[in-house]
Scaffold this active site. Sequence first.
Site, PDB file in Angstrom:
ATOM      1  N   GLU A   5      -5.078  -0.067  -8.147  1.00  0.00           N
ATOM      2  CA  GLU A   5      -4.092   0.940  -8.503  1.00  0.00           C
ATOM      3  C   GLU A   5      -2.880   0.163  -9.042  1.00  0.00           C
ATOM      4  OE1 GLU A   5      -2.896   4.960  -6.013  1.00  0.00           O
ATOM      5  OE2 GLU A   5      -2.931   3.076  -4.947  1.00  0.00           O
TER       6      GLU A   5
ATOM      7  N   ASN B 223      -3.257   6.385  -1.159  1.00  0.00           N
ATOM      8  CA  ASN B 223      -2.915   6.689   0.234  1.00  0.00           C
ATOM      9  C   ASN B 223      -2.304   8.068   0.427  1.00  0.00           C
ATOM     10  OD1 ASN B 223      -4.022   4.459   1.415  1.00  0.00           O
ATOM     11  ND2 ASN B 223      -2.249   3.190   0.938  1.00  0.00           N
TER      12      ASN B 223
ATOM     13  N   HIS C  69      -2.217  -2.678  -6.378  1.00  0.00           N
ATOM     14  CA  HIS C  69      -2.738  -2.298  -5.057  1.00  0.00           C
ATOM     15  C   HIS C  69      -4.259  -2.428  -5.036  1.00  0.00           C
ATOM     16  CE1 HIS C  69      -3.237   1.028  -1.804  1.00  0.00           C
ATOM     17  NE2 HIS C  69      -3.280  -0.179  -1.277  1.00  0.00           N
TER      18      HIS C  69
ATOM     19  N   SER D 213       0.833  -1.205   0.000  1.00  0.00           N
ATOM     20  CA  SER D 213       0.000   0.000   0.000  1.00  0.00           C
ATOM     21  C   SER D 213       0.866   1.253   0.000  1.00  0.00           C
ATOM     22  CB  SER D 213      -0.916   0.005   1.224  1.00  0.00           C
ATOM     23  OG  SER D 213      -0.149  -0.083   2.395  1.00  0.00           O
TER      24      SER D 213
HETATM   25  N1  CAA Z   1     -15.755  -9.071   2.204  1.00  0.00           N
HETATM   26  C1  CAA Z   1     -16.678  -9.312   1.266  1.00  0.00           C
HETATM   27  N2  CAA Z   1     -17.814  -8.602   1.140  1.00  0.00           N
HETATM   28  C2  CAA Z   1     -18.028  -7.627   2.032  1.00  0.00           C
HETATM   29  C3  CAA Z   1     -17.111  -7.306   3.048  1.00  0.00           C
HETATM   30  C4  CAA Z   1     -15.931  -8.091   3.118  1.00  0.00           C
HETATM   31  N3  CAA Z   1     -14.975  -7.870   4.052  1.00  0.00           N
HETATM   32  N4  CAA Z   1     -17.588  -6.272   3.779  1.00  0.00           N
HETATM   33  C5  CAA Z   1     -18.772  -5.934   3.227  1.00  0.00           C
HETATM   34  N5  CAA Z   1     -19.039  -6.754   2.185  1.00  0.00           N
HETATM   35  C6  CAA Z   1     -20.216  -6.715   1.331  1.00  0.00           C
HETATM   36  C7  CAA Z   1     -21.426  -7.087   2.128  1.00  0.00           C
HETATM   37  O1  CAA Z   1     -21.608  -8.471   2.141  1.00  0.00           O
HETATM   38  C8  CAA Z   1     -22.529  -6.383   1.400  1.00  0.00           C
HETATM   39  O2  CAA Z   1     -22.955  -7.105   0.290  1.00  0.00           O
HETATM   40  P1  CAA Z   1     -24.441  -7.689   0.221  1.00  0.00           P
HETATM   41  O3  CAA Z   1     -25.288  -6.998   1.221  1.00  0.00           O
HETATM   42  O4  CAA Z   1     -24.835  -7.413  -1.183  1.00  0.00           O
HETATM   43  O5  CAA Z   1     -24.254  -9.115   0.512  1.00  0.00           O
HETATM   44  C9  CAA Z   1     -21.863  -5.129   0.857  1.00  0.00           C
HETATM   45  O6  CAA Z   1     -20.459  -5.383   0.900  1.00  0.00           O
HETATM   46  C10 CAA Z   1     -22.205  -3.940   1.707  1.00  0.00           C
HETATM   47  O7  CAA Z   1     -21.891  -4.256   3.042  1.00  0.00           O
HETATM   48  P2  CAA Z   1     -22.716  -3.778   4.317  1.00  0.00           P
HETATM   49  O8  CAA Z   1     -24.156  -3.627   3.935  1.00  0.00           O
HETATM   50  O9  CAA Z   1     -22.379  -4.683   5.452  1.00  0.00           O
HETATM   51  O10 CAA Z   1     -22.101  -2.403   4.742  1.00  0.00           O
HETATM   52  P3  CAA Z   1     -21.816  -1.102   3.893  1.00  0.00           P
HETATM   53  O11 CAA Z   1     -22.904  -0.809   2.939  1.00  0.00           O
HETATM   54  O12 CAA Z   1     -21.391  -0.085   4.892  1.00  0.00           O
HETATM   55  O13 CAA Z   1     -20.522  -1.482   3.036  1.00  0.00           O
HETATM   56  C11 CAA Z   1     -18.199  -1.301   2.873  1.00  0.00           C
HETATM   57  C12 CAA Z   1     -19.353  -1.930   3.614  1.00  0.00           C
HETATM   58  C13 CAA Z   1     -18.191  -1.813   1.431  1.00  0.00           C
HETATM   59  C14 CAA Z   1     -16.930  -1.755   3.569  1.00  0.00           C
HETATM   60  C15 CAA Z   1     -18.379   0.258   2.885  1.00  0.00           C
HETATM   61  O14 CAA Z   1     -18.562   0.703   4.196  1.00  0.00           O
HETATM   62  C16 CAA Z   1     -17.207   0.990   2.283  1.00  0.00           C
HETATM   63  O15 CAA Z   1     -17.083   1.115   1.075  1.00  0.00           O
HETATM   64  N6  CAA Z   1     -16.332   1.530   3.170  1.00  0.00           N
HETATM   65  C17 CAA Z   1     -15.135   2.234   2.735  1.00  0.00           C
HETATM   66  C18 CAA Z   1     -14.099   1.217   2.341  1.00  0.00           C
HETATM   67  C19 CAA Z   1     -12.821   1.844   1.930  1.00  0.00           C
HETATM   68  O16 CAA Z   1     -12.647   3.066   1.922  1.00  0.00           O
HETATM   69  N7  CAA Z   1     -11.861   0.986   1.579  1.00  0.00           N
HETATM   70  C20 CAA Z   1     -10.548   1.447   1.234  1.00  0.00           C
HETATM   71  C21 CAA Z   1      -9.702   1.317   2.448  1.00  0.00           C
HETATM   72  S1  CAA Z   1      -8.111   1.925   2.140  1.00  0.00           S
HETATM   73  C22 CAA Z   1      -7.319   0.651   1.426  1.00  0.00           C
HETATM   74  O17 CAA Z   1      -7.761  -0.450   1.300  1.00  0.00           O
HETATM   75  C23 CAA Z   1      -5.989   0.993   0.918  1.00  0.00           C
HETATM   76  C24 CAA Z   1      -4.892   0.984   1.850  1.00  0.00           C
HETATM   77  O18 CAA Z   1      -3.778   0.737   1.365  1.00  0.00           O
HETATM   78  C25 CAA Z   1      -4.925   1.350   3.266  1.00  0.00           C
END
Ligand code: CAA
Length: 283
Positions: free
Chosen positions: A152, A190, A140, A119
């Site tokens: 990415e 990031n 990424h 990352s």
């Molecule tokens: N694995 C698989 N599917 C998942 C999951 C996981 N860990 N977490 C959530 N889901 C799925 C759920 O099953 C759900 O699908 P269905 O209802 O259709 O079955 C869907 O995603 C939505 O989940 P929820 O209803 O439970 O909750 P939500 O609507 O809040 O979505 C989320 C969850 C997708 C995580 C959303 O909150 C989100 O997009 N959050 C931001 C995530 C983000 O910013 N990620 C980037 C992080 S930074 C990074 O990764 C880079 C780095 O280098 C640090």
Amino acid sequence: MTIQKVMIVGAGQMGSGVAQVCAQAGFTVLLNDMKQEFFDRGLGVITKNLSRDVEKGRKTEEEKQAILNRISMSLDLKDAVDVDIVIEAATENMDIKQSIFRELDAIAPKHAILATNTSSLPITEIAAVTERPEQVIGMHFMNPVPVMKLVEIIRGLATADEVYQSVEEMTRKLSKTPVEVNDFPGFVSNRILLPMINEAIYALYEGVATKEAIDDVMKLGMNHPMGPLTLADFIGLDTCLYIMEILHDGLGDSKYRPCPLLRKYVAAGWLGKKTGRGFYVYE
Ligand code: CAA
């Protein structure tokens, strides 16, 4: 070059997610980790995700089984002997990554691409320990991998155009959207996300608002799916601090200085969701 067989190194949160999307797209997957229990845990998460897809009618039981059958366990990097690409998703530590890449370089076929899901660590520095820096690239993925659309793709200084093209094509086969980025600290994702999270922590530290209020402003006012402090807990506060330090060291600008409150939480072992406590408490 046609990519068919993939090795994923690291069966943790990111590695298992990458293994799942590769197997879903029809690739033959070797999921590698150091111990069987790590592989079993990763495969358990994949199985749970696929079962939810079956329950929701998005996949049939047969499709789920076919996907799982495409994933095999590997406990030795020597299994990379006949793969077309390795995607490394091990611990975020330069020494560990360089030692994995050195070993893979000696084992993987000449044509194989060596990709890293880092990352924030420089692709060019990882590539430099191999004899094939033109075949080393950053892929990424975002967390949670099965849900997030972005990959990415980071070109190291020596990455060849054909290698970039192959990885871009593979990313599309995974039903993800590739975005091309050059090798600078934090890449694009990031470099933008972490200073925003760090600023949210400063706002809390300086008493501008409560954690809930800060998260609500960004959720309801900017339509972010999670507030920045919730997202920090989800990413891991140790990872957030590590990336801020890479931005601070690599870009040398005081605007990237990690918030003292972030340092304090990490020192306390309050690392977010994974330890049950970060900005919020998790049961
Ligand atoms: N694995 C698989 N599917 C998942 C999951 C996981 N860990 N977490 C959530 N889901 C799925 C759920 O099953 C759900 O699908 P269905 O209802 O259709 O079955 C869907 O995603 C939505 O989940 P929820 O209803 O439970 O909750 P939500 O609507 O809040 O979505 C989320 C969850 C997708 C995580 C959303 O909150 C989100 O997009 N959050 C931001 C995530 C983000 O910013 N990620 C980037 C992080 S930074 C990074 O990764 C880079 C780095 O280098 C640090």
